[in-house]
Design an enzyme around this catalytic site. Structure first.
Site, PDB file in Angstrom:
ATOM      1  N   ASP A   1     -11.112   1.978   3.823  1.00  0.00           N
ATOM      2  CA  ASP A   1     -11.371   0.539   3.684  1.00  0.00           C
ATOM      3  C   ASP A   1     -12.866   0.255   3.508  1.00  0.00           C
ATOM      4  O   ASP A   1     -13.249  -0.863   3.154  1.00  0.00           O
ATOM      5  CB  ASP A   1     -10.877  -0.211   4.937  1.00  0.00           C
ATOM      6  CG  ASP A   1      -9.540  -0.911   4.719  1.00  0.00           C
ATOM      7  OD1 ASP A   1      -9.161  -1.128   3.543  1.00  0.00           O
ATOM      8  OD2 ASP A   1      -8.876  -1.242   5.717  1.00  0.00           O
TER       9      ASP A   1
ATOM     10  N   LYS B   1       0.830  -1.206   0.000  1.00  0.00           N
ATOM     11  CA  LYS B   1       0.000   0.000   0.000  1.00  0.00           C
ATOM     12  C   LYS B   1       0.860   1.249   0.000  1.00  0.00           C
ATOM     13  O   LYS B   1       0.607   2.194  -0.752  1.00  0.00           O
ATOM     14  CB  LYS B   1      -0.947  -0.018   1.216  1.00  0.00           C
ATOM     15  CG  LYS B   1      -2.057  -1.061   1.086  1.00  0.00           C
ATOM     16  CD  LYS B   1      -2.798  -1.336   2.401  1.00  0.00           C
ATOM     17  CE  LYS B   1      -3.710  -2.569   2.226  1.00  0.00           C
ATOM     18  NZ  LYS B   1      -4.387  -2.968   3.475  1.00  0.00           N
TER      19      LYS B   1
ATOM     20  N   GLN C   1      -4.535  -2.041   9.605  1.00  0.00           N
ATOM     21  CA  GLN C   1      -4.384  -3.355   8.982  1.00  0.00           C
ATOM     22  C   GLN C   1      -4.856  -4.441   9.946  1.00  0.00           C
ATOM     23  O   GLN C   1      -4.407  -4.509  11.086  1.00  0.00           O
ATOM     24  CB  GLN C   1      -2.910  -3.569   8.599  1.00  0.00           C
ATOM     25  CG  GLN C   1      -2.642  -4.839   7.811  1.00  0.00           C
ATOM     26  CD  GLN C   1      -3.218  -4.783   6.401  1.00  0.00           C
ATOM     27  OE1 GLN C   1      -3.206  -3.751   5.740  1.00  0.00           O
ATOM     28  NE2 GLN C   1      -3.756  -5.906   5.940  1.00  0.00           N
TER      29      GLN C   1
END
Lengths: 291, 291
Positions: free
Chosen positions: A118, A51, A95
């Site tokens: 997200d 990312k 994460q």
């Protein structure tokens, strides 16, 4: 037989994103993405690294926070609050999975919905589920981009999704059955009887169950399009690293039947990260005062 | 052939709700439901009247606000804010549709998610869509209660839902395919080709499209369970009022094929209102300090 390559789709998306980033920079905004990584989970490290690398390549500001595995819930929540408040940060994600002593769901709820790139916060998930998305869930959006890029018709087609996770199966079913997209969607899972028979009716079959090479030719209709979202490591002593990566689909076995298929790796995977960048740009744009 | 009667299910639910209300009253709380009605739409008046009557019968506090059709957005938003702030009000809903000059979606967003007993706010819809509901959407919850009451097996069954509204089809598909419920769900809609063939594969067929008597025997599998969510007025000069109420299913024509079916009226309809009461009790309970 057409190979649906994430790289080809990704290049087209990157061009679009780069234009948007240039546009935002002209308006004085550098889109900023903050990824929180807790502990040393090697897979998480790989994802977070990917990312950051993509963000930097495209010209976003990558602001990662690597925190020790022993961090307390309070300290982690403090980091989220700080990133929520930071005007240079437009997207925030944590994460997953987190170490066991930390509460994932309260962290998900704490991320400012305006920065929830997200699309895991219930508010954003709900907007998407109601057909009025702000952010798009990244893997499902990557699949939609893949289908769009290769001009695979979706309207009026029957789609069978294997898997009902909140990250892939459920949100993808909502995107595909929405008005204007108009697929007829069936969601199958571990409790579906006669799953091969159901799957074999699909014009488009999406495998997102995480069982390596589980989908065989008996589950695939002649001429179907197959999207393989799975990615697993399978022991393989013949490979230098001792394993190979494979998807949920028994690739060699189904190839003779399909009209198009995504390889693993190199299919949907790379698009997920780009959709995260797209959400970050959206967040940055939404943070601007009206023109 | 079993007739799935809303009244029988409703009685069982009412008994349960009455117990809960007594329990809340012992703790000093009278659950309060505020329904906002704007204008003189006769169908809306009927629905709102039914909600108030049910609330009062069960011993809830019914606090309705009937506002003139000409009300401004600002004034309406002020009423919502006032009800949000009122500690005696545990549930707030605004009866839809609103007159054209008013913005429904901003009103939906303004209702405090903790009082959103319709489960229309994206936050609550998202919690439900992610499988961790706080409130349940009322009509889908009524259907689940109906299936539960008559002990109709759902796990491992194939369910076809005709209709993809945010009020019935989409949320019901999410409830039925959730872990622990475990149906295999297909959502069909106006753009589904060969809809009769798809519908005729269902163990449980749910009709929620709003086309009177549209579902015929060609769409029903032998032995299927049919849940009819539609309710339409059809001209009928032989009736005293000049119309009759009917569902989406051609009742007489499918009866010989089904193992169970809901009548219209008298099927799912009455349960929707009870589920609204159930959500209001949940909101009242959640407002209590921890015991």
């Amino acid at each position: 037989m057409k190979m649906l390559k994430g790289k080809d789709v990704g290049e087209a998306i990157e061009n679009r994103l780069e234009e948007e980033i240039a546009n935002l920079r002209e308006r004085g905004v550098i889109p900023g993405l903050a990824v929180i990584l807790v502990g040393e989970n090697p897979e998480s490290q790989t994802y977070v690294g990917r990312k950051a690398k993509t963000a930097e390549r495209l010209g976003l500001r990558s602001l990662d926070r690597h925190l020790p595995a022993e961090i307390t819930q309070d300290t982690l929540e403090g980091v989220v609050a700080e990133l929520n408040a930071d005007p240079e940060v437009h997207g925030v994600l944590c994460q997953l999975p987190l170490p066991d002593h930390l509460d994932e769901s309260s962290i998900t709820l704490l991320i400012d919905p305006a920065k929830d790139v997200d699309c895991f916060h219930p508010y954003n998930f709900g907007l998407m589920a109601q057909g009025t998305p702000h952010f798009l869930p990244c893997t499902p959006a990557g699949i939609m981009a893949m289908l769009g890029h290769y001009e695979i018709p979706v309207s009026g087609r029957s789609v069978v999704i294997l898997g009902r996770s909140n990250i892939v199966g459920r949100p993808l079913s909502l995107l595909l059955s929405a008005k204007g997209v108009d697929a007829t969607v069936t969601v199958c899972h571990s409790r579906t009887p006669e799953l091969p028979r159901v799957a074999a009716q699909a014009d488009i079959l999406v495998a997102a169950i995480g069982r390596p090479e589980w989908v065989g030719p008996d589950m695939v209709k002649e001429g179907a399009v197959v999207i393989d979202v799975g990615i697993s490591r399978v022991d393989d002593p013949s490979r230098p690293r001792g394993y190979r990566l494979c998807g949920d689909v028994d690739y060699e076995a189904v190839i003779p039947k399909v009209s198009a298929i995504t390889p693993v790796p190199g299919g949907v995977g790379p698009l997920t990260v780009l959709m995260l960048m797209q959400n970050t740009l959206r967040a940055a744009r939404a943070s601007l005062p009206p023109a």
